[in-house]
Design an enzyme around this catalytic site. Structure first.
Site, PDB file in Angstrom:
ATOM      1  N   ASN A  71       0.800  -1.235   0.000  1.00 49.75           N
ATOM      2  CA  ASN A  71       0.000   0.000   0.000  1.00 49.75           C
ATOM      3  C   ASN A  71       0.829   1.279   0.000  1.00 49.75           C
ATOM      4  O   ASN A  71       0.365   2.308  -0.477  1.00 49.75           O
ATOM      5  CB  ASN A  71      -1.028  -0.007   1.138  1.00 49.75           C
ATOM      6  CG  ASN A  71      -0.398   0.127   2.493  1.00 49.75           C
ATOM      7  OD1 ASN A  71       0.709  -0.350   2.724  1.00 49.75           O
ATOM      8  ND2 ASN A  71      -1.088   0.769   3.408  1.00 49.75           N
ATOM      9  N   GLY A 105       2.221  -4.744   7.883  1.00 51.21           N
ATOM     10  CA  GLY A 105       1.208  -5.505   7.150  1.00 51.21           C
ATOM     11  C   GLY A 105       0.069  -5.903   8.065  1.00 51.21           C
ATOM     12  O   GLY A 105      -0.198  -5.231   9.071  1.00 51.21           O
ATOM     13  N   SER A 106      -0.557  -7.020   7.721  1.00 54.01           N
ATOM     14  CA  SER A 106      -1.783  -7.399   8.426  1.00 54.01           C
ATOM     15  C   SER A 106      -1.481  -8.041   9.777  1.00 54.01           C
ATOM     16  O   SER A 106      -0.386  -8.563  10.015  1.00 54.01           O
ATOM     17  CB  SER A 106      -2.578  -8.380   7.571  1.00 54.01           C
ATOM     18  OG  SER A 106      -1.885  -9.615   7.532  1.00 54.01           O
ATOM     19  N   VAL A 154      -0.589 -11.907   9.402  1.00 52.36           N
ATOM     20  CA  VAL A 154       0.804 -12.219   9.051  1.00 52.36           C
ATOM     21  C   VAL A 154       1.723 -11.842  10.215  1.00 52.36           C
ATOM     22  O   VAL A 154       2.664 -12.575  10.550  1.00 52.36           O
ATOM     23  CB  VAL A 154       1.235 -11.500   7.741  1.00 52.36           C
ATOM     24  CG1 VAL A 154       2.694 -11.748   7.443  1.00 52.36           C
ATOM     25  CG2 VAL A 154       0.366 -11.946   6.576  1.00 52.36           C
ATOM     26  N   GLY A 155       1.425 -10.730  10.871  1.00 49.75           N
ATOM     27  CA  GLY A 155       2.224 -10.306  12.022  1.00 49.75           C
ATOM     28  C   GLY A 155       2.264 -11.404  13.080  1.00 49.75           C
ATOM     29  O   GLY A 155       3.326 -11.719  13.631  1.00 49.75           O
ATOM     30  N   GLU A 193       4.361  -3.419  12.495  1.00 49.50           N
ATOM     31  CA  GLU A 193       3.371  -2.337  12.367  1.00 49.50           C
ATOM     32  C   GLU A 193       2.160  -2.948  11.699  1.00 49.50           C
ATOM     33  O   GLU A 193       2.233  -3.365  10.533  1.00 49.50           O
ATOM     34  CB  GLU A 193       3.933  -1.184  11.531  1.00 49.50           C
ATOM     35  CG  GLU A 193       4.789  -0.214  12.320  1.00 49.50           C
ATOM     36  CD  GLU A 193       4.128   0.340  13.562  1.00 49.50           C
ATOM     37  OE1 GLU A 193       2.889   0.501  13.584  1.00 49.50           O
ATOM     38  OE2 GLU A 193       4.851   0.592  14.547  1.00 49.50           O
ATOM     39  N   CYS A 211      -3.224   1.954   6.787  1.00 44.47           N
ATOM     40  CA  CYS A 211      -3.516   1.484   8.145  1.00 44.47           C
ATOM     41  C   CYS A 211      -3.890   2.652   9.030  1.00 44.47           C
ATOM     42  O   CYS A 211      -4.446   2.467  10.106  1.00 44.47           O
ATOM     43  CB  CYS A 211      -2.358   0.688   8.713  1.00 44.47           C
ATOM     44  SG  CYS A 211      -0.874   1.640   8.877  1.00 44.47           S
TER      45      CYS A 211
HETATM   46  C1  UN1 Z   1       0.393   7.512   6.254  1.00 45.69           C
HETATM   47  O1  UN1 Z   1      -0.706   7.562   6.803  1.00 45.69           O
HETATM   48  O2  UN1 Z   1       0.750   8.398   5.472  1.00 45.69           O
HETATM   49  O3  UN1 Z   1       0.559   0.904   6.077  1.00 45.69           O
HETATM   50  C2  UN1 Z   1       1.345   6.413   6.515  1.00 45.69           C
HETATM   51  C3  UN1 Z   1       0.141   2.009   6.438  1.00 45.69           C
HETATM   52  C4  UN1 Z   1       0.918   2.760   7.480  1.00 45.69           C
HETATM   53  C5  UN1 Z   1       1.566   3.988   6.954  1.00 45.69           C
HETATM   54  C6  UN1 Z   1       0.649   5.152   6.894  1.00 45.69           C
HETATM   55  N1  UN1 Z   1       1.928   1.881   8.040  1.00 45.69           N
HETATM   56  O4  UN1 Z   1      -0.866   2.464   5.934  1.00 45.69           O
END
Ligand code: UN1
Length: 465
Positions: free
Chosen positions: A139, A215-216, A219-220, A237, A271
Site C-alpha cells: 500500500n 502488514g496485516s 501475518v504479524g 506495524e 492502516c
Molecule cells: C500515512 O498515513 O501516510 O501501512 C502512513 C500504512 C501505514 C503507513 C501510513 N503503516 O498504511
C-alpha cells in the site's frame, strides 16, 4: 551444472486487470538462503564503513529517486492502483526519508557518561545488529520500505528486503536505484517471493538478527509464532481502526472535508485511514450532510483509484454486505462503481446506524468505507473511540482547548491528531501504534535508532595502571 527453476509471476493493473504490466521471477528457498549468507558476509565491511559515507549513499539515492519520480510513480500506480498523484506524493516522501537518514550518518552514535570510579572513562557506542530483514506491504510501496531500509543501512546493518509480491515491480525499481547510487554488493538485496517460502527463510535464518514488518495482523502473528523464540528483534506495524471525533464547536466544514480525506485517500487502503467517525448529536445532521457532499466530490477513476487486487475487492465488498446484514444503514455508495467495464473500483461508502457490536465498527476493512456514529457528548465519543483492539491513530475536531488536551491524554493510540485527519507521517517523528496495532518499537525519527542498533558500553581505566 544446476538448473534453477523459478516461479514466474505476472503483475496485472488493478485499473485494467486484463492488462499484464510485467513479470517477476520469484526466488527459490535455496536462493534466499544464499542471499542471507551473502548479506551476512557483506556486513563485515559495511559495519566498518564510515556512517558519513553510508549516509552519502542514501543522499545520492534520494537524488536518483527524484530524477526517476515519474517512472517510479507510474510503475507503482499501474501495479497497485494508487493514483499517479498520490504516488508522486509518496515518492517525494521517500526522498525526504532518505535525506533525513542520510544526515543521521553525521550525528552522534554514543555518549560519554560520568563513572563513579576515579580514573575511569565510561562511554557508549551504538553498533549495528547485522542482517536485517524488511518485509513490506503493497500500500506504500516506496515510503514504507525506505523508512525501514534507510535507517537500517545508515546505522551499519545489511538489509534483505522482501517487498510485497503485489508491488514487486516497484520494489525492483527501488533496488536498482540503490545499485545505481553505488551500494556495495549484498548490502541491500531485494528478494522477490512469497511469504510462505522466501519470507519463511528470513524468519528462520540465524544470520537475520532483526525483522521489521508492516502488514496485516494475521501475518504479524505468524511472524511472532515463527521468529518470536529465536531472539531476533521484531518490529511489527499492523492494522488500525482509526476514529475521528467531531464536536459541536468544531469547524464543521474542515472536519467533514478532512474526515472524508482521511477515510478515502488511497481508496481507504492505509492502516492510518479514518474508518469510524463519532459526531456530537447537536451537529450530527449537518455533518452527515457535509460528509455525503464530500463523498460526491470524489471522482472514482480519477481522484480515487481502484483497490489493489481482486482479493482486496472481494474482501471489501464482503465487509460492505456484512454491514448491511448486521443492520447498518447505507447512506452513500455501497458497492462496485457503476459504468466501469473493468477494474477493481468501489464507490466511497458511508454507513450510519452503526453500533459497536457490528463488524464495521470493529474490524479493519482497508477500503473506502466509513462508519458514522452519533454520540451524546464528548465523554461518550472518547469512550467509544477507545473501544477497539487497535490503537494506531485518532483525530479530534474541536476548538475547545481543554477537550483537545483531554483527548491527547486519554486517547489510547500512538498517533494523535487535533483538527487533522488520522493519516500521515513525517520522517523526523516516531510512527507507530498501541494495543494490537504494533509491537511497540517505533519507526522513523530518532526512534529508528533504537530498533536498528544496540549498545556497546565501554569502560577504560585511564589512571593507576
Ligand atoms: C500515512 O498515513 O501516510 O501501512 C502512513 C500504512 C501505514 C503507513 C501510513 N503503516 O498504511
Amino acid at each position: 551444472m544446476t538448473t534453477i527453476i523459478r516461479e514466474i509471476r505476472e503483475q496485472f493493473n488493478p485499473a485494467k486487470p486484463s492488462q499484464c504490466i510485467g513479470q517477476v521471477e520469484l526466488l527459490t528457498v535455496d536462493e534466499t538462503k544464499e542471499v542471507v549468507t551473502a548479506a551476512n558476509k557483506a556486513f563485515e565491511d559495511w559495519k566498518n564503513t564510515s556512517s558519513v559515507v553510508r549516509g552519502e549513499l542514501l543522499r545520492v539515492t534520494a537524488d536518483l529517486l527524484e530524477q526517476n519520480i515519474d517512472k517510479v510513480a507510474e510503475t507503482a500506480s499501474n501495479e497497485m492502483g494508487k493514483t499517479k498523484n498520490e504516488m508522486i506524493g509518496e515518492v517525494k516522501r521517500g526522498a525526504s526519508i532518505l535525506r533525513y537518514f542520510a544526515q543521521e550518518g553525521m550525528r552522534a552514535t554514543g555518549e560519554v557518561l560520568p563513572s563513579a570510579n576515579e580514573g575511569k572513562m565510561l562511554y557508549t557506542m551504538r553498533v549495528p545488529l547485522g542482517v536485517v530483514a524488511a518485509i513490506t506491504p503493497w500500500n506504500f510501496p516506496v515510503a514504507i520500505p525506505l523508512w525501514k531500509i534507510a535507517p537500517a543501512l545508515v546505522y551499519g546493518n545489511t538489509v534483505v528486503w522482501k517487498p510485497s509480491i503485489e508491488s514487486a515491480l516497484t520494489g525492483k525499481l527501488i533496488g536498482e536505484l540503490f545499485e545505481q547510487a553505488g551500494i556495495p554488493k549484498n548490502v541491500l538485496t531485494v528478494v522477490q517471493g512469497r511469504g510462505s517460502k522466501v519470507g519463511q527463510v528470513l524468519l528462520e535464518a540465524p544470520e537475520v538478527k532483526a525483522i521489521t514488518f508492516t502488514g496485516s495482523n494475521g501475518v504479524g502473528q505468524s511472524i511472532l509464532d515463527s521468529a518470536g523464540s529465536t531472539k531476533k528483534k521484531i518490529q511489527l506495524e499492523l492494522g488500525g481502526k482509526n476514529a475521528a471525533i467531531i464536536l459541536a464547536d468544531a469547524d464543521i466544514h474542515l472536519a467533514a472535508k478532512l474526515t472524508m480525506e482521511g477515510a478515502m485517500k488511497q481508496t481507504g487502503q492505509r492502516c492510518t485511514a479514518t474508518s469510524r467517525v463519532y459526531i456530537e448529536e447537536s451537529v450530527y445532521d449537518e455533518v452527515l450532510a457535509r460528509l455525503i457532499e464530500e463523498a460526491r466530490e470524489i471522482k472514482v477513476g480519477t481522484s480515487m483509484g481502484p483497490v489493489s487486487s481482486k482479493g482486496q475487492y472481494e474482501s471489501i465488498l464482503a465487509a460492505i454486505e456484512k454491514a448491511k446484514l448486521e443492520g447498518a444503514k447505507l447512506v452513500y455508495g455501497g458497492g462496485p462503481t457503476q459504468g466501469k467495464s473493468e477494474g477493481y473500483y468501489i464507490d466511497p461508502t458511508i454507513f450510519t446506524n452503526v453500533t459497536h457490536a457490528m463488524g464495521i465498527a470493529r474490524d479493519e476493512i482497508f477500503g473506502p468505507v466509513l462508519a458514522v456514529i452519533k454520540v451524546k457528548d464528548y465523554e461518550e465519543a472518547i469512550r467509544l473511540s477507545n473501544d477497539s483492539e487497535f490503537g494506531l491513530s485518532a483525530s479530534i475536531y474541536t476548538n475547545n482547548i481543554q477537550k483537545a488536551f483531554d483527548f491527547i491524554q486519554r486517547s489510547e493510540v500512538g498517533l494523535v491528531q487535533v483538527n487533522d485527519e488520522t493519516g500521515g507521517a513525517e520522517p523526523q517523528a516516531p510512527f507507530g501504534g498501541m494495543k494490537n496495532s504494533s509491537t511497540g518499537a517505533r519507526e522513523q525519527g530518532q526512534a529508528a535508532k533504537e530498533f536498528f542498533t544496540t549498545f556497546k558500553t565501554v569502560t577504560i581505566r585511564t589512571q593507576g595502571m
